[in-house]
Each structure stands twice: as C-alpha cells, then as structure tokens.
Design a protein around this motif. Structure first.
Motif, PDB file in Angstrom:
ATOM      1  N   LEU A 521      37.085  40.664  43.327  1.00 28.42           N
ATOM      2  CA  LEU A 521      38.534  40.755  43.464  1.00 28.42           C
ATOM      3  C   LEU A 521      39.052  39.772  44.504  1.00 28.42           C
ATOM      4  N   VAL A 522      40.185  39.164  44.192  1.00 30.44           N
ATOM      5  CA  VAL A 522      40.854  38.235  45.108  1.00 30.44           C
ATOM      6  C   VAL A 522      42.267  38.756  45.344  1.00 30.44           C
ATOM      7  N   GLY A 523      42.557  39.120  46.585  1.00 29.62           N
ATOM      8  CA  GLY A 523      43.857  39.691  46.903  1.00 29.62           C
ATOM      9  C   GLY A 523      44.972  38.661  46.915  1.00 29.62           C
ATOM     10  N   GLY A 524      46.184  39.156  46.690  1.00 30.34           N
ATOM     11  CA  GLY A 524      47.363  38.303  46.717  1.00 30.34           C
ATOM     12  C   GLY A 524      47.961  38.180  48.103  1.00 30.34           C
ATOM     13  N   ALA A 525      49.223  37.776  48.177  1.00 34.02           N
ATOM     14  CA  ALA A 525      49.858  37.451  49.451  1.00 34.02           C
ATOM     15  C   ALA A 525      49.954  38.639  50.399  1.00 34.02           C
ATOM     16  N   LYS A 526      50.052  39.864  49.860  1.00 41.73           N
ATOM     17  CA  LYS A 526      50.229  41.040  50.703  1.00 41.73           C
ATOM     18  C   LYS A 526      48.955  41.865  50.871  1.00 41.73           C
ATOM     19  N   SER A 527      47.846  41.381  50.334  1.00 48.70           N
ATOM     20  CA  SER A 527      46.552  42.047  50.470  1.00 48.70           C
ATOM     21  C   SER A 527      45.595  41.146  51.239  1.00 48.70           C
ATOM     22  N   PRO A 528      44.579  41.709  51.859  1.00 46.68           N
ATOM     23  CA  PRO A 528      43.503  40.841  52.369  1.00 46.68           C
ATOM     24  C   PRO A 528      42.956  39.985  51.233  1.00 46.68           C
ATOM     25  N   ARG A 529      42.642  38.734  51.516  1.00 47.76           N
ATOM     26  CA  ARG A 529      42.231  37.800  50.472  1.00 47.76           C
ATOM     27  C   ARG A 529      40.959  38.266  49.758  1.00 47.76           C
ATOM     28  N   ASP A 530      40.030  38.894  50.498  1.00 49.55           N
ATOM     29  CA  ASP A 530      38.796  39.349  49.854  1.00 49.55           C
ATOM     30  C   ASP A 530      38.928  40.753  49.272  1.00 49.55           C
ATOM     31  N   ALA A 531      40.141  41.299  49.319  1.00 54.01           N
ATOM     32  CA  ALA A 531      40.465  42.591  48.692  1.00 54.01           C
ATOM     33  C   ALA A 531      39.713  43.764  49.305  1.00 54.01           C
ATOM     34  N   VAL A 532      39.190  43.631  50.524  1.00 52.42           N
ATOM     35  CA  VAL A 532      38.582  44.784  51.192  1.00 52.42           C
ATOM     36  C   VAL A 532      39.645  45.873  51.319  1.00 52.42           C
ATOM     37  N   GLY A 533      39.289  47.068  50.868  1.00 53.70           N
ATOM     38  CA  GLY A 533      40.238  48.178  50.814  1.00 53.70           C
ATOM     39  C   GLY A 533      40.744  48.484  49.425  1.00 53.70           C
ATOM     40  N   ALA A 534      40.429  47.627  48.455  1.00 54.86           N
ATOM     41  CA  ALA A 534      40.850  47.888  47.075  1.00 54.86           C
ATOM     42  C   ALA A 534      39.990  48.975  46.452  1.00 54.86           C
ATOM     43  N   THR A 535      40.583  49.715  45.516  1.00 52.46           N
ATOM     44  CA  THR A 535      39.874  50.722  44.729  1.00 52.46           C
ATOM     45  C   THR A 535      40.011  50.383  43.259  1.00 52.46           C
ATOM     46  N   VAL A 536      38.881  50.451  42.533  1.00 53.71           N
ATOM     47  CA  VAL A 536      38.868  50.123  41.108  1.00 53.71           C
ATOM     48  C   VAL A 536      38.376  51.330  40.316  1.00 53.71           C
ATOM     49  N   TYR A 537      39.140  51.703  39.296  1.00 51.31           N
ATOM     50  CA  TYR A 537      38.702  52.720  38.338  1.00 51.31           C
ATOM     51  C   TYR A 537      38.443  52.019  37.011  1.00 51.31           C
ATOM     52  N   LEU A 538      37.233  52.145  36.521  1.00 52.14           N
ATOM     53  CA  LEU A 538      36.897  51.543  35.240  1.00 52.14           C
ATOM     54  C   LEU A 538      36.732  52.646  34.196  1.00 52.14           C
ATOM     55  N   THR A 539      37.500  52.538  33.125  1.00 51.09           N
ATOM     56  CA  THR A 539      37.397  53.488  32.023  1.00 51.09           C
ATOM     57  C   THR A 539      36.786  52.772  30.827  1.00 51.09           C
ATOM     58  N   ALA A 540      35.607  53.275  30.413  1.00 51.16           N
ATOM     59  CA  ALA A 540      34.892  52.673  29.286  1.00 51.16           C
ATOM     60  C   ALA A 540      34.066  53.746  28.594  1.00 51.16           C
ATOM     61  N   ASP A 541      34.126  53.781  27.284  1.00 52.27           N
ATOM     62  CA  ASP A 541      33.310  54.693  26.480  1.00 52.27           C
ATOM     63  C   ASP A 541      33.463  56.141  26.938  1.00 52.27           C
TER      64      ASP A 541
END
Length: 617
Positions: A521-541
C-alpha cells in the motif's frame, strides 16, 4: 461499558478476571514475587523430556510429517554474520536479551532485504576494540543475500537491541530506527543505497537502555510518530551480581541457583513517545500523551494498532515481569490506560508474566485483532482473544497452546498464514537467558527450537511437530524474529537472530498449492506514505480476512509490511476494502491470484509482480 471502565480506573489497581474485579497494591516491579526471583513469574514445572531423554526444548523431533520450513541459513549467506552480546557466561542482564530483525526493501526494487541488529562487548563499549557490526543483507533475487551494511552506513557500532522500519518523512523510501543501550539511531534513507544517521538532529537518541520501537500516526496528521520502550536504567560499569547488597538475592536466583540479577529488583527505564514535527525533528510528548510508563515497568516489544476498529492507533506494550500496557487512543492526542480493565495487563490467573514477544492479528477472521504474547519458561504463553470494545480474554488453554510451550522461553512471535489456507497460524521463537540451565535436569535448555501451531478455522490450534533435519528442528538460543515473503513466492518465511550466534533463515517450503495475494500500500497526501496504520479486509470465496500495516512487533523486530492473504483453493482473488490512515475507504477488485499488487490511495492498482517480476498484461 466505557462508564464501567471509568469506575474501574478509579480504583488503586485493577485486574479483571472474568467478571470479577480485584483491587491490589501496585508494587509489581519492586517486591519479590511468590514464585521466586529471576524473570520467571510461574511456578517451577516438572522436567519434560523426549523419547531420547533430551529436554523437550531441544528435542521432540519426528522422523516424518509435514516439512514446513527449510533451513537455508548457510546457502543464503545469512549464516556468515554472527550476533555478539557481552560474554558467553551471561553474568549480567545486559548480555542476555538479544537483538531484533528488520525486513526492509531499502532500494525499492520490490524484494525484501534484511537488517540484523548486533549487540556489543564491554571492550568495544570502552573503545578498546572494534565493535561487532549490524548487517544489511541485500536480496540478490536468487535465494542469496549480500551484506552491504558498511557501504550503506548502517553498521550501528553500538550495543543494539530493537529495530523498526518506516518511512517517517514520507519521501517514499523506508528508514531504520535502531534502539540501543546508549544513544539510539535514526537512519535516513538517502535513495541511493546509503543511509545517514540523523538521530541527534531528530532528537530521539535518549541515552540509557532503549529496547523496542514502533511507528504509528497516533494523532492522525499523516506523519508517523515513534514510540520507544525503556527496559532498565542501567550502568554497565556497575552491574549487580548475586550477593550485591543493592539487589535482594531472590532476584538473582533461579530455582535456588545463582544467575544474573534482574529485571526484578532493578530500576526500570521510562518509555517515550516522540511526535513527528514534520521537519525532520521530533518532540517527546510521553507525559502529555499519557504513555510515560508511570509504573516504571520493564518495556520490551511495542505495537501501534487499531484495536477498537475506530480508525485510531492504540498502543500495546509487552513488559517483562511486570503488567502489560494497553493504551486506548482517545482521538485528542492523548491515551487512556486501559491495561487492567481490558484484561491485557495480566493473564487469566491475575498474574503478571515476563512478556517478551508480541504479535497482533485476527486469528478468527471476525474483523477483531487478537494478541499473542510469549514469555518466560515455567509459564504458558498467552493468546488474548478480542471480545470487542477493548475487552480481551486469555484463551490459551481453550485453543490448545497452553501446555506444550511451558518449558520454552519465548521471544519472537508471529501470527501469520504459513500454509495460505486463509487462517493465521502461530509461530514462536525460543531460547533461554541462563546458560546454567544446561547443567540441571529441569527439562529445558539454553538453545531451543521453535514452535509452530496450525490454525483450525479459528477454533483450535494444532501443534506441528519438528521433522528431523528441517527448519523446525533448528536448535538455537533464539531472540528477535521477523516474518515475511522474502522470495516473492507468496509464502511467509522466518528470519531469526539468536543471541551469540549466526543468523537463521527458514524458507517456507510447505507442500500446499494454495493461492494467495499480497498488497503493498502507498498512502496519499493525508496518509503516511508507507500506509502504516492502514487496515485491509479481503473478501474472497466467502471468507473475509483482515490485515493491518504495522511497524514493530514480534520481539523488538519489524515484519514485512505488505498485507499477505492466503486464499486456499479459491481462484478468485476477491475485493480489498482498504481503510486508509487518512480516514478514506477504498474498494479495489483484484484481477488475479498469486500476485503482489501495489495499490496507491485514490488510484487503485498501480503495479503488480508475478513471480518477483513485473506482470505482463
């Protein structure tokens, strides 16, 4: 529930045991425990041996079974580097705790490199000899690594402990924080394969015994702040030994045997939270934010993570032989100490443990982050189930991980999916602190093997025995460990830093053919650039998994920050629901399995790797 917490916090000290609240005097770090001295907090356990009468910690091997990891330490080049910390006798606590491992793609080539922190010697500390160097192993993309630490300028040459990786200045290149006995370092990435130590300018050097590090944007301003644990306030030239009048003898013994003193009976070093000012400098806001370690506990591993699913970074601290901290982020730049009322401060018996390693992950796939803590021998290792609203329950016995690890002394901790079936498994790195245990028939050993437990769909964990000659059968005095996909093949590997030994690299060779995806993940202007602190939910199968981008954890180490998802037999990669640190939510449909996708905030997929190379359309 929040009102109940306020009431509980008004008591002198609270431990929550089921539905019962007990008040008690808060003297954990100062008084001898009922269980004896040293770092142990559990009662002495009966010796455990294998069929060949070896301590179970250095035995218990089987002739056949699933081969999960292969030891490629020598072939990869990592075994060419050796960790050194004090003397082999380990007469003093400064020599015993070992160092961390950081996984970092320092040259942005899409392949993880490895940073190994080193300790030091007393002669080096006094300037009499050349100190042992840290290593930065460049990934050669062919299963081998080359140490480029000297060329890169990151040898540290101090008595090193923890490490955490993060892009603190949002320039798109990862930087390295090294916690030391003495002054800390902050290595700024120069974008050309070299680093510059800017610790003094940044104002984060401190000066006594720093141990663990974690980066996180606690105030939501888009800039990563850093939390540093303090272990002991220590003088290497006046180290206590058995019989020292300044330390009760009980704190210098194990089962009646004289050993190094501490940590009990010694003065703790405060923790520190540094606010990122955005100009390359940091301000110590520990007291203002409410995380200054009022208890004077012995801080080891720390992690910033959103434990309440509200978009704010809470703070967990694993403390040695003293209660753990859980700081709830109030959203106004301050934290609330919910350690006891949450259930995280102590185990289910209401007893503090010698917490070393710390792993955070959703092992039940219900969207809530659970916590794994490793601790001393003669005690079980603790899995805290997240019951919501910052309430945690010790379920170690319930899920089947309590009994077997008791003789083991645990350090590095991982919650990751080793077989890509979609469920997070448990990995523990072990090794004793007292070489003297090898002289006694206590069923434990100084060098120890690792432990792996397979997740049975969030209900129980199944122990995976070590097959002779494989990675799980490696016996070493383990300490720091980092977990990540070092070969871009979708399988999670393990790097271990033993104390006084060569680095260990365990390559994941599990026979499964399950599918997977990973997200950088690459953060935008208002997020840390390395996206530390992001949460991802993956829905598959039909399965919904959660991954968080974190810096720090395991035992004073830093893992692969790409979100890794096992997909089992699913051929559809599914949809990623990304909660960015900025507060934005983005849904991204993933077009294929077995890929490493780069996703940039607000732009969707901006790159993909197939078998380590750029995917062809």
């Amino acid at each position: 529930m929040r009102g109940y917490r306020r009431f509980a916090r008004s008591l002198p000290c609270v431990a929550v045991l089921g539905a019962v609240c007990l008040t008690m005097a808060c003297t954990w770090a100062q008084q001898p425990g009922a269980m004896g001295g040293g770092a142990a907090s559990g009662a002495p356990s009966k010796p455990v041996h294998d069929a060949e009468n070896r301590p179970i910690t250095a035995g218990g091997f089987v002739d056949s079974g699933p081969v999960v990891f292969e030891d490629i330490s020598k072939r990869s080049g990592l075994a060419s580097w050796k960790h050194v910390m004090g003397t082999p006798q380990k007469n003093y606590i400064l020599e015993t705790d070992g160092s961390g491992v950081g996984l970092i793609d320092y040259d942005n080539d899409g392949w993880l490199d490895i940073y190994m922190v080193n300790g030091s010697t007393y002669d080096a500390l006094d300037g009499k000899t050349t100190p042992p160097h840290a290593a930065l192993f460049h990934n050669n993309h062919d299963g081998t690594f080359t140490d480029v630490a000297a060329k890169a300028g990151v040898t540290n040459d101090r008595w090193g402990f923890g490490v955490a990786i993060a892009d603190y200045d949002n320039d798109g290149w990862p930087d390295i924080f090294v916690a030391n006995y003495g002054k800390n370092r902050l290595y700024h990435n120069n974008h050309n394969g070299t680093f510059t130590d800017v610790g003094e300018k940044a104002g984060i050097t401190l000066g006594n015994w720093s141990d663990g590090v974690t980066w996180g944007d606690y105030d939501g301003d888009g800039k990563l702040d850093v939390f540093v644990t303090g272990y002991l306030h220590y003088d290497a030239h006046h180290q206590p030994t058995f019989g020292d009048p300044t330390v009760p003898d009980a704190f210098c013994q194990l089962r009646g045997m004289a050993v190094m003193c501490g940590p009990r009976g010694l003065k703790g070093e405060p923790d520190h939270l540094f606010h990122n000012n955005g100009d390359g400098t940091f301000t110590d806001v520990s007291a203002k934010a409410g995380v200054g370690d009022a208890g004077g506990y012995y801080g080891f591993t720390a992690i910033f993570a959103d434990m309440e699913n509200n978009g704010r970074q809470d703070l967990l601290v694993a403390d040695d032989s003293t209660p753990n901290y859980l700081y709830h982020n109030k959203g106004d730049g301050t934290f609330e100490d919910d350690s006891y009322i949450s259930g995280f401060a102590v185990n289910k018996d209401g007893r503090e443990i010698a917490s070393m390693g710390l792993a955070v992950g959703d092992y039940r796939n219900n969207g809530l982050l659970d916590i794994l803590v490793t601790d001393f021998s003669d005690d079980y290792k603790v899995l805290y189930r997240n019951d919501g609203d910052l309430n945690f329950t010790d379920v170690s016995d319930e899920v089947g991980i309590a009994s077997l690890p008791i003789p083991f002394l645990g350090w590095g901790a991982g919650l990751f999916d080793y077989d890509n079936d979609g469920w997070k498994d448990i990995f523990m790195v072990n090794g004793h602190v007292y070489p003297q245990v090898d002289l006694h028939d206590w069923g434990t050993s100084y060098a120890q093997r690792t432990l792996l437990y397979r997740n049975l769909q969030g209900q129980k964990f199944e122990y995976i025995p070590p097959v002779k000659g494989t990675g799980l059968a490696v016996v070493t005095p383990g300490r720091g460990a980092a977990f990540g996909d070092l070969f871009n093949d979708g399988k999670m590997d393990v790097v271990i830093s033993p104390v006084d030994g060569p680095a260990v690299l365990l390559r994941n060779v599990n026979a499964d053919h399950h599918h997977w995806v990973e997200l950088k993940l690459v953060g935008g202007a208002k997020s840390p650039r390395d996206a530390v602190g992001a949460t991802v939910y993956l829905t598959a199968d039909g399965m919904r998994q959660r991954e968080d981008v974190m810096s720090g954890g395991s035992f004073i180490s830093s893992n692969d920050q790409r979100a890794h998802f096992g997909l089992g037999d699913a051929k559809d990669a599914g949809t990623a629901e990304i909660h960015w640190p900025s507060g934005a939510t983005e849904n991204v449909r993933l077009p294929a399995v077995d890929r490493i996708y780069t996703i940039t905030e607000g732009r969707g997929i901006t790159g993909a790797l197939c078998k380590g190379k750029r995917c062809r359309r």
